[in-house]
Enzyme design. Structure first.
Site, PDB file in Angstrom:
ATOM      1  N   GLU A   1       8.518 -20.882  -9.772  1.00  0.00           N
ATOM      2  CA  GLU A   1       8.949 -22.275  -9.897  1.00  0.00           C
ATOM      3  C   GLU A   1      10.436 -22.356  -9.607  1.00  0.00           C
ATOM      4  O   GLU A   1      11.214 -21.529 -10.093  1.00  0.00           O
ATOM      5  CB  GLU A   1       8.750 -22.832 -11.323  1.00  0.00           C
ATOM      6  CG  GLU A   1       7.341 -23.186 -11.677  1.00  0.00           C
ATOM      7  CD  GLU A   1       7.201 -23.711 -13.102  1.00  0.00           C
ATOM      8  OE1 GLU A   1       8.119 -24.421 -13.593  1.00  0.00           O
ATOM      9  OE2 GLU A   1       6.183 -23.401 -13.730  1.00  0.00           O
TER      10      GLU A   1
ATOM     11  N   TRP B   1       8.672 -26.288  -7.407  1.00  0.00           N
ATOM     12  CA  TRP B   1       8.120 -27.108  -8.479  1.00  0.00           C
ATOM     13  C   TRP B   1       8.597 -28.533  -8.275  1.00  0.00           C
ATOM     14  O   TRP B   1       9.788 -28.774  -8.386  1.00  0.00           O
ATOM     15  CB  TRP B   1       8.564 -26.631  -9.870  1.00  0.00           C
ATOM     16  CG  TRP B   1       7.970 -27.514 -10.940  1.00  0.00           C
ATOM     17  CD1 TRP B   1       8.505 -28.669 -11.436  1.00  0.00           C
ATOM     18  CD2 TRP B   1       6.707 -27.343 -11.581  1.00  0.00           C
ATOM     19  NE1 TRP B   1       7.655 -29.226 -12.346  1.00  0.00           N
ATOM     20  CE2 TRP B   1       6.533 -28.433 -12.460  1.00  0.00           C
ATOM     21  CE3 TRP B   1       5.684 -26.380 -11.493  1.00  0.00           C
ATOM     22  CZ2 TRP B   1       5.391 -28.592 -13.247  1.00  0.00           C
ATOM     23  CZ3 TRP B   1       4.566 -26.537 -12.289  1.00  0.00           C
ATOM     24  CH2 TRP B   1       4.437 -27.637 -13.150  1.00  0.00           C
TER      25      TRP B   1
ATOM     26  N   GLU C   1       6.202 -34.817 -17.275  1.00  0.00           N
ATOM     27  CA  GLU C   1       7.228 -33.830 -17.598  1.00  0.00           C
ATOM     28  C   GLU C   1       7.374 -33.691 -19.121  1.00  0.00           C
ATOM     29  O   GLU C   1       8.391 -34.021 -19.710  1.00  0.00           O
ATOM     30  CB  GLU C   1       8.548 -34.199 -16.896  1.00  0.00           C
ATOM     31  CG  GLU C   1       9.720 -33.275 -17.156  1.00  0.00           C
ATOM     32  CD  GLU C   1       9.444 -31.785 -16.945  1.00  0.00           C
ATOM     33  OE1 GLU C   1       8.748 -31.431 -15.986  1.00  0.00           O
ATOM     34  OE2 GLU C   1       9.920 -30.981 -17.770  1.00  0.00           O
TER      35      GLU C   1
HETATM   36  C1  BGC Z   1       7.558 -25.525 -16.620  1.00  0.00           C
HETATM   37  C2  BGC Z   1       6.995 -26.794 -16.040  1.00  0.00           C
HETATM   38  C3  BGC Z   1       8.035 -27.898 -16.124  1.00  0.00           C
HETATM   39  C4  BGC Z   1       9.246 -27.488 -15.335  1.00  0.00           C
HETATM   40  C5  BGC Z   1      10.374 -28.506 -15.306  1.00  0.00           C
HETATM   41  C6  BGC Z   1       9.003 -25.306 -16.380  1.00  0.00           C
HETATM   42  O1  BGC Z   1       9.614 -25.142 -17.624  1.00  0.00           O
HETATM   43  O2  BGC Z   1       6.747 -24.422 -16.306  1.00  0.00           O
HETATM   44  O3  BGC Z   1       5.830 -27.092 -16.743  1.00  0.00           O
HETATM   45  O4  BGC Z   1       7.537 -29.106 -15.672  1.00  0.00           O
HETATM   46  O5  BGC Z   1       9.770 -26.296 -15.851  1.00  0.00           O
HETATM   47  O6  BGC Z   1      10.854 -28.746 -16.594  1.00  0.00           O
END
Ligand code: BGC
Length: 380
Positions: A296, A334, A341
């Site tokens: 991510e 991501w 969120e």
């Molecule tokens: C998580 C996601 C979240 C993203 C943005 C990560 O902590 O895996 O679920 O949406 O960050 O906050």
């Protein structure tokens, strides 16, 4: 100078079930939303029904990989009872990706717990270790032919700190003792799941997704604090499972300068954008000697003003790590779609694709085209 990524480098985006699917009403977040403590996810991005359309978009954007999660509460609605209809649904989702030739990374648990487990104390209850291991084995049994790698747990430190230190996520606790117990049980749950899966599926690739923060100190005191935090936040969990992981997925979002406000730019979340940190975090994970993925990396940016540069600069940082010899196999932005969120509800927009939550229409953002140019040419 242009850099060409290795031939089989993975380019994709990530999502998680509760954040995009919609219609999940029997997990801890749904329970607490009904009690008014967190926002409702409701229909989310209706990805449960629109997944094929969303994968059409991902394919049109030149992606060759996708990271997603399954919802524990759908698969195991009651302890030890697995819902074959939901398993069939997820098989269709995964098959859809495979038909497009995508590499598939499947996360077994991404933050949300089934309501029955939540009612029994979640990971504070020792029984959760075995329960998680059985559930994980069931997921691998059900989907191993359609999945290239499995992630047991998404961001264990974020889960334990939000739920048990900051107290802003279910179960809203602020006790160090509970945090300590939950952390210990989650480590054990990962190891138990890893061993249980490997007994029957020795070739399955089982890894972890860890969010690491680039902590910096500017003087002797803050440098010492930063060193402690680097151990506590970035390495403590990984050290405990280091003999039980086939790869690490790194989630990287921002850096933290101890005692100071970091330099701009900031995302809509107020997180400081610092691409070099991704280079440092990847280099720092070399010590574990396993393949790495950026599982991510993204920015909350409703106006799509920052995202194009954000993507280019972070991918440049990945390319520098690869040139140094760091074994990075892929990059997942991501997120594919705007989504739920967590405590911020639908107010933050991370998507390559904008979602209109009234009509569920999708609109490809300009930055997605910048990412497309990189992924389809495999160069930066
Ligand atoms: C998580 C996601 C979240 C993203 C943005 C990560 O902590 O895996 O679920 O949406 O960050 O906050």
């Amino acid at each position: 100078m242009k850099f060409t990524f290795p031939n089989n480098f993975l380019w994709g985006a990530a999502t998680s079930s509760y954040q995009v699917e919609g219609g999940i009403d029997h997990c801890d977040w749904a329970v607490e939303a009904r009690g008014g403590k967190v926002p409702h996810a409701g229909k989310a991005a209706n990805h449960y029904n629109l997944y094929s359309n969303d994968f059409d978009i991902a394919e049109s954007l030149g992606h060759n990989a996708h990271r997603l999660s399954v919802e524990w509460a759908r698969i195991e609605p009651q302890e030890g009872e697995f819902d074959e209809k939901e398993i069939k649904h997820y098989r269709e989702v995964l098959q859809n990706l495979k038909d497009r030739g995508f590499y598939v990374s499947l996360t077994i648990w991404h933050f949300t717990l089934p309501d029955w487990l939540y009612a029994h104390g979640g990971f504070k209850n020792k029984k959760s270790i075995d329960i998680f291991s059985q559930y994980s084995k069931k997921v691998v049994e059900s989907f191993h032919d359609l999945v290239d790698d499995f992630v047991t747990i998404n961001e264990p430190m974020v889960y334990t700190s939000n739920g048990y230190i900051r107290g802003n996520w279910p179960p809203f606790k602020k006790t160090k003792l509970a945090h300590f117990k939950v952390h210990k049980n989650i480590v054990k749950a990962h190891i138990a799941a890893y061993e249980n899966i490997k007994k029957d599926f020795p070739k399955a690739q089982i890894g972890i997704v860890k969010d690491n923060i680039f902590f910096e100190g500017k003087n002797i005191i803050t440098k010492t604090i930063a060193r402690f935090l680097i151990w506590f936040w970035n390495h403590r969990f990984l050290n405990s499972i280091k003999n039980h992981m086939d790869f690490i997925g790194l989630n990287y979002y921002f850096h933290s300068v101890i005692g100071e406000k970091p330099d701009p730019p900031f995302s809509d979340f107020g997180w400081s954008i610092y691409p070099n940190g991704l280079y440092y975090m990847l280099s720092d994970l070399r010590r574990y000697n396993v393949p790495l993925f950026v599982s991510e990396n993204g920015v909350a940016d409703a106006d799509d003003k920052l995202r194009s540069h954000f993507i280019e600069d972070h991918i440049l940082a990945v390319s520098r790590a690869i040139q140094d010899g760091v074994d990075v196999r892929g990059y997942y932005y991501w997120s594919l779609l705007d989504n739920f969120e967590w405590a911020a509800g639908f107010t933050k927009r991370f998507g390559l694709v904008e979602v209109d939550y009234d009509t569920m229409d999708r609109k490809i953002r300009e930055s997605a085209m910048v990412y497309k140019r990189i992924s389809t040419t495999n160069t930066i």
